[in-house]
Design a protein around this motif. Structure first.
Motif, PDB file in Angstrom:
ATOM      1  N   ARG A 189       0.839  -1.201   0.000  1.00  0.00           N
ATOM      2  CA  ARG A 189       0.000   0.000   0.000  1.00  0.00           C
ATOM      3  C   ARG A 189       0.873   1.249   0.000  1.00  0.00           C
ATOM      4  O   ARG A 189       0.373   2.348   0.218  1.00  0.00           O
ATOM      5  CB  ARG A 189      -0.897   0.035   1.254  1.00  0.00           C
ATOM      6  N   ASP A 193      -0.269   6.063  -6.067  1.00  0.00           N
ATOM      7  CA  ASP A 193      -1.534   5.561  -6.587  1.00  0.00           C
ATOM      8  C   ASP A 193      -2.057   6.466  -7.700  1.00  0.00           C
ATOM      9  O   ASP A 193      -1.871   7.683  -7.664  1.00  0.00           O
ATOM     10  CB  ASP A 193      -2.567   5.476  -5.460  1.00  0.00           C
ATOM     11  N   ILE A 290      -7.803  -2.079  -3.665  1.00  0.00           N
ATOM     12  CA  ILE A 290      -6.719  -1.606  -2.811  1.00  0.00           C
ATOM     13  C   ILE A 290      -6.061  -0.424  -3.518  1.00  0.00           C
ATOM     14  O   ILE A 290      -6.184  -0.268  -4.746  1.00  0.00           O
ATOM     15  CB  ILE A 290      -5.668  -2.696  -2.501  1.00  0.00           C
ATOM     16  N   TYR A 291      -5.339   0.384  -2.743  1.00  0.00           N
ATOM     17  CA  TYR A 291      -4.712   1.583  -3.294  1.00  0.00           C
ATOM     18  C   TYR A 291      -3.285   1.682  -2.789  1.00  0.00           C
ATOM     19  O   TYR A 291      -2.989   1.344  -1.652  1.00  0.00           O
ATOM     20  CB  TYR A 291      -5.539   2.817  -2.923  1.00  0.00           C
ATOM     21  N   GLY A 293      -0.894  -0.036  -4.413  1.00  0.00           N
ATOM     22  CA  GLY A 293      -0.328  -1.353  -4.671  1.00  0.00           C
ATOM     23  C   GLY A 293       0.815  -1.322  -5.669  1.00  0.00           C
ATOM     24  O   GLY A 293       0.910  -0.434  -6.521  1.00  0.00           O
TER      25      GLY A 293
END
Length: 496
Positions: A189, A193, A290-291, A293
């Motif tokens: 994470r 992003d 998810i962010y 990644g």
């Protein structure tokens, strides 16, 4: 990725009847012992995966027994480099928070040398409590070394691909037996992003994340895969969606990624039999978003097609099950790497003016994504789904663009391009031989000496050539005269 199906069973059903069921190998896939409806299974999987992020149970020493420690892993890497030095090179891309080197094994028939070949990387142990990948990647490296020139697939990979293996990205998390690194940060994470301004501050990123990002600035990778645990599925971009909803969110190369993921799943012992994921593959945002990644960052910023591979239903299975997990995943890992040269389009791009390679851009009509050719060799390697028609366009500043239409079948296709300059390039004018006023007398005298010596040598050579030609001409005349006398009185053929 980080979903633990077995953990969800332990949390919700252990007190009822799960303990009475027989335990099978952790890579169960389509061989699950419980028959839940698709809806319930999906809801439990999603909840379990979210729960695993918030609650990280402590891994006991008994569970860790049989896995290599970080010291033992480093020793195994060094020993591999010594034993297989003819096809490998060992190097480090940085260090963890606690100063543990992040060792990489490069495997190729010309390790350390730049070639017009695609490169692939495997990354294991992104999450500290998912250690199966670090063990399997050492087994993969040793298998390739042992089978080079004996097995066709091993030989194909070593001769045509530069394979880079990072067994552990999170050695500190492994030592602590927890998901996050030593600073308690989830490394999957911690990357920039595309949808939200996460991790844009370079100073706030973890050293392991910085090491990966610097690595990809120095080296161009065509494909990649990170190995995780907690499920059995091949995950592909996008991992997140713009509105944070759980939905299928396709990237520009969705078909190519589906093909890559399916190549892994179909080669696996039972991943494609999954009752939860159709064909054993999934779009990340459709599974759960998810962010920050690593997978999406690779594709967006590094031109690298990366998969997130969940290779074990249990995050940290008993070491006794590692041989089974290796056999289940071995062909999948090999076929995924080999697909870089077995499929897609490959070629080189040159200048028609001087024949030099060009670092041009390769685009496909209808796919909003650009691949760059290498600067040294002008080579490109474009992953594409087979069985499709494509319009390939090559663009380079200062040169006329050139395109072609191809039908890509099951095997790879080689397509080279020669680009013409936009304007006719003229050779630069040669400087005048006379010196300008800035030349001093000594420089002029030195030039006259050099040129005078050169003219004398040229004159002597020229005189020798003239003398030799005169000798040959004189000899031929004498020969013709003798021949004419010998043939006097005989009838010669007539030429029309």
């Amino acid at each position: 990725m980080d979903f633990s199906f077995s953990s969800s069973f332990s949390l919700f059903f252990l007190t009822f009847w799960l303990s009475s069921l027989p335990r099978t190998a952790t890579a169960r896939g389509g061989e699950r012992s419980l028959d839940f409806s698709g809806f319930m299974e999906h809801k439990l999987a999603y909840y379990s995966r979210k729960l695993s992020e918030d609650q990280q149970p402590t891994i006991g020493a008994d569970v860790a027994r049989g896995y290599m420690t970080n010291v033992e892993l480093e020793k195994a890497v060094v020993e591999f480099g010594q034993r297989c030095s003819h096809i490998s090179r060992i190097y480090s891309i940085g260090k963890s928070v606690e100063g543990v080197p992040l060792w990489v094994i490069e495997i190729s028939d010309k390790p350390g040398q730049e070639e017009a070949e695609p490169a692939f990387k495997f990354i294991g142990n992104v999450h500290g409590d998912e250690p199966v990948g670090r063990e399997l990647l050492l087994l993969l490296a040793n298998w390739l070394c042992d089978n080079y020139q004996k097995n066709s697939l091993a030989t194909l990979i070593i001769k045509n691909v530069h394979l880079h293996i990072l067994p552990t990205m999170n050695p500190d998390g492994f030592s602590l037996r927890r998901r996050n690194n030593a600073n308690n940060v989830d490394l999957n994470r911690d990357f920039p992003d595309q949808f939200f301004p996460l991790n844009d501050d370079l100073d706030s990123r973890q050293p392991e994340t910085k090491a990966i990002m610097s690595w990809l600035k120095e080296r161009s990778f065509t494909g990649s895969a990170s190995l995780h645990g907690g499920a059995l599925v091949a995950n592909y971009p996008w991992d997140g969606s713009q509105d944070k909803r759980k939905e299928y969110y396709a990237c520009p190369d969705d078909k190519a990624f589906q093909h890559m993921a399916s190549a892994y799943s179909r080669s696996h012992y039972n991943m494609s039999l999954s009752q939860e994921f159709v064909g054993g593959i999934t779009n990340g945002a459709f599974w759960y978003p998810i962010y920050g990644g690593m997978q999406d960052w690779n594709y967006i910023h590094a031109g690298c097609f990366e998969l997130t591979l969940e290779i074990s239903d249990v995050k940290w299975p008993s070491a006794d099950e590692l041989p089974v997990l290796w056999e289940y995943n071995r062909m999948s890992m090999l076929n995924l790497v080999a697909s870089l040269v077995k499929t897609g389009i490959h070629g080189r791009i040159f200048s028609s003016y001087n024949g030099r390679p060009l670092p041009a851009s390769i685009t496909i009509k209808g796919i909003n994504y650009t691949v760059k050719a290498g600067r040294s060799f002008g080579d490109y390697h474009r992953i594409l789904a087979p069985g499709e028609s494509y319009e390939v366009m090559v663009i380079m500043p200062g040169y006329k663009s050139k395109g072609t239409h191809i039908l890509l079948e099951d095997e790879a296709m080689s397509v080279d391009f020669v680009l013409d300059p936009e304007e006719e390039i003229q050779m630069p004018l040669q400087p005048r031989s006379s010196c300008n006023c800035s030349c001093n007398d000594n420089q002029k005298l030195e030039l006259l000496k050099i040129f005078g010596r050169s003219y004398l040598e040229i004159s002597l050579v020229f005189a020798f050539i003239l003398a030799f030609l005169w000798f040959l001409l004189k000899r031929k005349s004498i020969f013709n005269l003798l021949k004419h006398r010998k043939l006097a009185g005989q009838k010669r053929p007539v030429s029309v």
